[in-house]
Design a protein around this motif. Structure first.
Motif, PDB file in Angstrom:
ATOM      1  N   SER A  10      55.701  72.021  -2.285  1.00  0.00           N
ATOM      2  CA  SER A  10      54.463  71.836  -1.523  1.00  0.00           C
ATOM      3  C   SER A  10      54.539  70.596  -0.633  1.00  0.00           C
ATOM      4  O   SER A  10      54.000  70.593   0.479  1.00  0.00           O
ATOM      5  N   PHE A  13      56.747  71.526   2.274  1.00  0.00           N
ATOM      6  CA  PHE A  13      55.987  72.400   3.168  1.00  0.00           C
ATOM      7  C   PHE A  13      55.017  71.584   4.020  1.00  0.00           C
ATOM      8  O   PHE A  13      54.854  71.851   5.208  1.00  0.00           O
ATOM      9  N   ILE A  17      54.735  71.517   8.051  1.00  0.00           N
ATOM     10  CA  ILE A  17      53.477  71.752   8.762  1.00  0.00           C
ATOM     11  C   ILE A  17      53.159  70.588   9.707  1.00  0.00           C
ATOM     12  O   ILE A  17      52.775  70.796  10.859  1.00  0.00           O
ATOM     13  N   LEU A  37      45.423  74.764  10.594  1.00  0.00           N
ATOM     14  CA  LEU A  37      46.694  74.939   9.886  1.00  0.00           C
ATOM     15  C   LEU A  37      47.146  73.619   9.271  1.00  0.00           C
ATOM     16  O   LEU A  37      47.583  73.584   8.118  1.00  0.00           O
ATOM     17  N   GLY A  41      47.420  73.413   5.334  1.00  0.00           N
ATOM     18  CA  GLY A  41      48.828  73.327   4.943  1.00  0.00           C
ATOM     19  C   GLY A  41      49.185  72.047   4.205  1.00  0.00           C
ATOM     20  O   GLY A  41      50.043  72.055   3.319  1.00  0.00           O
ATOM     21  N   THR A  42      48.529  70.954   4.559  1.00  0.00           N
ATOM     22  CA  THR A  42      48.791  69.695   3.853  1.00  0.00           C
ATOM     23  C   THR A  42      47.935  69.560   2.593  1.00  0.00           C
ATOM     24  O   THR A  42      48.293  68.818   1.678  1.00  0.00           O
ATOM     25  N   CYS A  71      46.561  77.543   0.201  1.00  0.00           N
ATOM     26  CA  CYS A  71      47.809  78.200   0.583  1.00  0.00           C
ATOM     27  C   CYS A  71      47.521  79.545   1.240  1.00  0.00           C
ATOM     28  O   CYS A  71      48.108  79.879   2.281  1.00  0.00           O
ATOM     29  N   THR A  74      46.226  78.941   4.636  1.00  0.00           N
ATOM     30  CA  THR A  74      47.327  78.546   5.519  1.00  0.00           C
ATOM     31  C   THR A  74      48.060  79.781   6.037  1.00  0.00           C
ATOM     32  O   THR A  74      48.377  79.872   7.230  1.00  0.00           O
ATOM     33  N   LEU A  95      57.444  79.443   8.953  1.00  0.00           N
ATOM     34  CA  LEU A  95      56.242  78.920   8.308  1.00  0.00           C
ATOM     35  C   LEU A  95      55.738  79.815   7.170  1.00  0.00           C
ATOM     36  O   LEU A  95      55.340  79.310   6.117  1.00  0.00           O
ATOM     37  N   ALA A  99      55.403  79.454   2.659  1.00  0.00           N
ATOM     38  CA  ALA A  99      54.009  79.511   2.212  1.00  0.00           C
ATOM     39  C   ALA A  99      53.809  80.639   1.198  1.00  0.00           C
ATOM     40  O   ALA A  99      53.142  80.447   0.175  1.00  0.00           O
TER      41      ALA A  99
END
Length: 118
Positions: A10, A13, A17, A37, A41-42, A71, A74, A95, A99
């Motif tokens: 994570s 990821f 992002i 996003l 995403g964060t 998630c 996202t 991406l 995810a």
């Protein structure tokens, strides 16, 4: 102490992002969808981090459930960017694949943890 796989994935990821967002706003000049996003995403990793420091099993499940929702959100934004031709198939895959992997891991951890409660 070993590092959490979901924590590492994570976090990696989130880096993906953030870097995507930085280049996307520069190249495409699109700020609304990309900001959504960036936020969702964060947020995945931030909620995983909170879960790893949970005070109880229920707290752990709750925080991972929030991460799971972020998630899934996202993935929605990635799909929308692709469907509206803001991103290429290559960018979409870059991406969406991690995810989806993270989402599957989160779901598995939540289910396994809930079953331990039974």
């Amino acid at each position: 102490m070993s590092e959490s796989i979901i924590g590492k994935k994570s976090f990696d990821f989130a880096i993906l992002i953030v870097n995507f967002y930085k280049s996307f706003i520069t190249e495409k000049k699109e700020f609304v969808l990309s900001k959504q996003l960036l936020r969702s995403g964060t947020s995945i990793g931030a909620n995983v981090r909170e879960a790893l420091n949970a005070q109880s099993r229920q707290d752990f499940i709750h925080k991972l459930s929030i991460s799971q929702k972020e998630c899934d959100e996202t993935i929605y934004w990635i799909e929308l960017l692709f469907a509206t031709k803001y991103i290429s198939k290559e960018e979409f895959d870059k991406l969406s694949n991690p995810a989806i992997e993270i989402l599957k891991i989160l779901r598995s951890i939540i289910i396994t943890t809930k079953n331990k409660n039974s």
